[in-house]
Design an enzyme around this catalytic site. Sequence first.
Site, mmCIF file in Angstrom:
data_model
loop_
_atom_site.group_PDB
_atom_site.id
_atom_site.type_symbol
_atom_site.label_atom_id
_atom_site.label_comp_id
_atom_site.label_asym_id
_atom_site.label_seq_id
_atom_site.Cartn_x
_atom_site.Cartn_y
_atom_site.Cartn_z
ATOM 1 N N ARG A 178 -31.542 -33.168 -6.337
ATOM 2 C CA ARG A 178 -30.589 -33.512 -5.737
ATOM 3 C C ARG A 178 -31.282 -35.062 -4.946
ATOM 4 N NH1 ARG A 178 -27.770 -32.880 -9.213
ATOM 5 N NH2 ARG A 178 -25.456 -32.064 -9.001
ATOM 6 N N SER A 196 -19.269 -33.940 -5.690
ATOM 7 C CA SER A 196 -19.670 -32.413 -5.634
ATOM 8 C C SER A 196 -20.124 -32.757 -3.990
ATOM 9 C CB SER A 196 -20.758 -32.371 -5.808
ATOM 10 O OG SER A 196 -20.740 -31.273 -6.735
ATOM 11 N N GLU A 219 -24.126 -33.691 0.376
ATOM 12 C CA GLU A 219 -24.770 -34.917 -1.383
ATOM 13 C C GLU A 219 -24.213 -36.207 -1.075
ATOM 14 O OE1 GLU A 219 -25.330 -33.382 -5.705
ATOM 15 O OE2 GLU A 219 -24.010 -34.678 -5.769
HETATM 16 N N1 EPU Z 1 -17.112 -21.528 -7.196
HETATM 17 C C1 EPU Z 1 -16.180 -21.287 -6.600
HETATM 18 N N2 EPU Z 1 -15.178 -21.717 -5.614
HETATM 19 C C2 EPU Z 1 -15.400 -22.648 -6.218
HETATM 20 C C3 EPU Z 1 -15.893 -23.804 -6.593
HETATM 21 C C4 EPU Z 1 -16.837 -23.133 -7.642
HETATM 22 O O1 EPU Z 1 -16.693 -20.084 -6.088
HETATM 23 O O2 EPU Z 1 -13.885 -23.667 -5.438
HETATM 24 C C5 EPU Z 1 -18.401 -21.190 -8.268
HETATM 25 C C6 EPU Z 1 -17.886 -21.012 -9.868
HETATM 26 O O3 EPU Z 1 -16.892 -19.773 -10.121
HETATM 27 C C7 EPU Z 1 -19.191 -21.260 -10.374
HETATM 28 C C8 EPU Z 1 -20.211 -21.691 -8.978
HETATM 29 O O4 EPU Z 1 -19.513 -21.284 -7.989
HETATM 30 O O5 EPU Z 1 -19.495 -20.154 -10.498
HETATM 31 C C9 EPU Z 1 -20.763 -23.203 -9.428
HETATM 32 O O6 EPU Z 1 -18.699 -23.612 -10.007
HETATM 33 P P1 EPU Z 1 -19.825 -25.236 -10.897
HETATM 34 O O7 EPU Z 1 -19.409 -24.326 -12.461
HETATM 35 O O8 EPU Z 1 -18.154 -25.688 -11.026
HETATM 36 O O9 EPU Z 1 -20.670 -26.252 -10.674
HETATM 37 P P2 EPU Z 1 -21.175 -26.891 -9.073
HETATM 38 O O10 EPU Z 1 -22.492 -25.855 -9.107
HETATM 39 O O11 EPU Z 1 -20.280 -26.320 -7.963
HETATM 40 C C10 EPU Z 1 -22.421 -27.923 -10.104
HETATM 41 C C11 EPU Z 1 -23.117 -29.982 -9.716
HETATM 42 C C12 EPU Z 1 -21.506 -31.009 -10.094
HETATM 43 C C13 EPU Z 1 -21.391 -30.736 -11.628
HETATM 44 C C14 EPU Z 1 -21.409 -29.538 -12.598
HETATM 45 C C15 EPU Z 1 -21.076 -28.812 -13.758
HETATM 46 C C16 EPU Z 1 -23.329 -29.716 -7.529
HETATM 47 C C17 EPU Z 1 -23.385 -29.810 -5.985
HETATM 48 N N3 EPU Z 1 -22.391 -29.779 -8.547
HETATM 49 O O12 EPU Z 1 -21.225 -28.464 -9.415
HETATM 50 O O13 EPU Z 1 -21.894 -32.417 -10.106
HETATM 51 O O14 EPU Z 1 -20.485 -31.565 -12.335
HETATM 52 O O15 EPU Z 1 -21.965 -28.641 -11.482
HETATM 53 O O16 EPU Z 1 -22.117 -29.459 -13.624
HETATM 54 O O17 EPU Z 1 -25.087 -29.482 -8.207
HETATM 55 C C18 EPU Z 1 -21.499 -33.817 -7.994
HETATM 56 O O18 EPU Z 1 -22.688 -33.567 -7.800
HETATM 57 O O19 EPU Z 1 -21.258 -34.737 -7.835
HETATM 58 C C19 EPU Z 1 -21.208 -32.715 -9.586
HETATM 59 C C20 EPU Z 1 -19.789 -32.404 -9.914
#
Ligand code: EPU
Length: 305
Positions: free
Chosen positions: A178, A227, A297
């Site tokens: 990022r 995010s 972000e």
């Molecule tokens: N989780 C929780 N509680 C929540 C949300 C998530 O415990 O309320 C846990 C999930 O269970 C999982 C982990 O956190 O184990 C990661 O969550 P998720 O797979 O949803 O991915 P993320 O890291 O929150 C990232 C990107 C997203 C992208 C997704 C899927 C960042 C900040 N975000 O989200 O990107 O869509 O992976 O590929 O790196 C964005 O940057 O705007 C964005 C949406």
Amino acid sequence: MPLADKYAAALRSAGVAFAEDVPLARKTWWRVGGPADAWAEIGALAELQAVQRVADDHGLPVFVMGNASNLLVSDRGIRGLVVRLTGDLAGVDAAGDPPILALGGGVKLVSLLGRAQREGWTGLEALAGVPGTIGGAVRMNAGTRLGEVKDALVSVGVVRPGGEVDELPLAALEMSYRTCRLPERSIVWTASLRTTGADPAASRELVAEHLAYRARTQPVDVPTCGSTFRNPPGDSAGRLLEAAGLKGFRIGAVEVSPKHANFVVNLGGATADDLWRVIGEMRRRVRDASGIDLEVEVHRAGEWP
Ligand code: EPU
């Protein structure tokens, strides 16, 4: 506010068409924010260079608004000129086998991914579901858990203040999670992306799987900016926010999504100030609960107290 006379005169004599006092809220994913002093849709490189010359010669503040899908515009709006790239600056050219894509900075990733599927271009799967423009995506090295813009990026073309055009190879951008280092006040007018010539059917399947994952885990049908915080090293902002009890937290018409705690929803009629208040409260509560200071972000634009 209308544009200051000295800026308006300079833009007119440079042949740049613009509208004044233009509401921005409906153009942003969060549906909040005040007006731009001036708004211009720029469809050609020469015109963008003219804008950057006025910026340099007269001190005109210029802000490029991509798809506004990761952007919090102040309730007080944005002073100066807000630009959107269209026309030639939102075009897609493909050359070579497998093709290298020359993209205008204003190309929307969602339409690029659609086109890639139709043409059988592969290697862009990591960008599936990212709603921004390629210019915005480069600026923040946008990505998903499948990868990031930098994985496919070859080089970018920027227009510097003053109008000079420069080609910057990937290595010059020092991209990491990022982040991307671009020359100050430069505008990304083009980006070259590499495709891989892999199996299109497997690519389509990966994209479909990822979009289904997003739809299952993220509030994709309400106004959010994706995010809100970056993931801290080795952890997940969503997990930390949920652990701090923030799912469903509300101030006014702003709610932390009960589906994914790193998404902040405008329930209807929210203000940018409310959104920023909720973001501050999320950060504070995670700090109190875990000692981790999350980094925002989402990009803020315009005038903030
Ligand atoms: N989780 C929780 N509680 C929540 C949300 C998530 O415990 O309320 C846990 C999930 O269970 C999982 C982990 O956190 O184990 C990661 O969550 P998720 O797979 O949803 O991915 P993320 O890291 O929150 C990232 C990107 C997203 C992208 C997704 C899927 C960042 C900040 N975000 O989200 O990107 O869509 O992976 O590929 O790196 C964005 O940057 O705007 C964005 C949406």
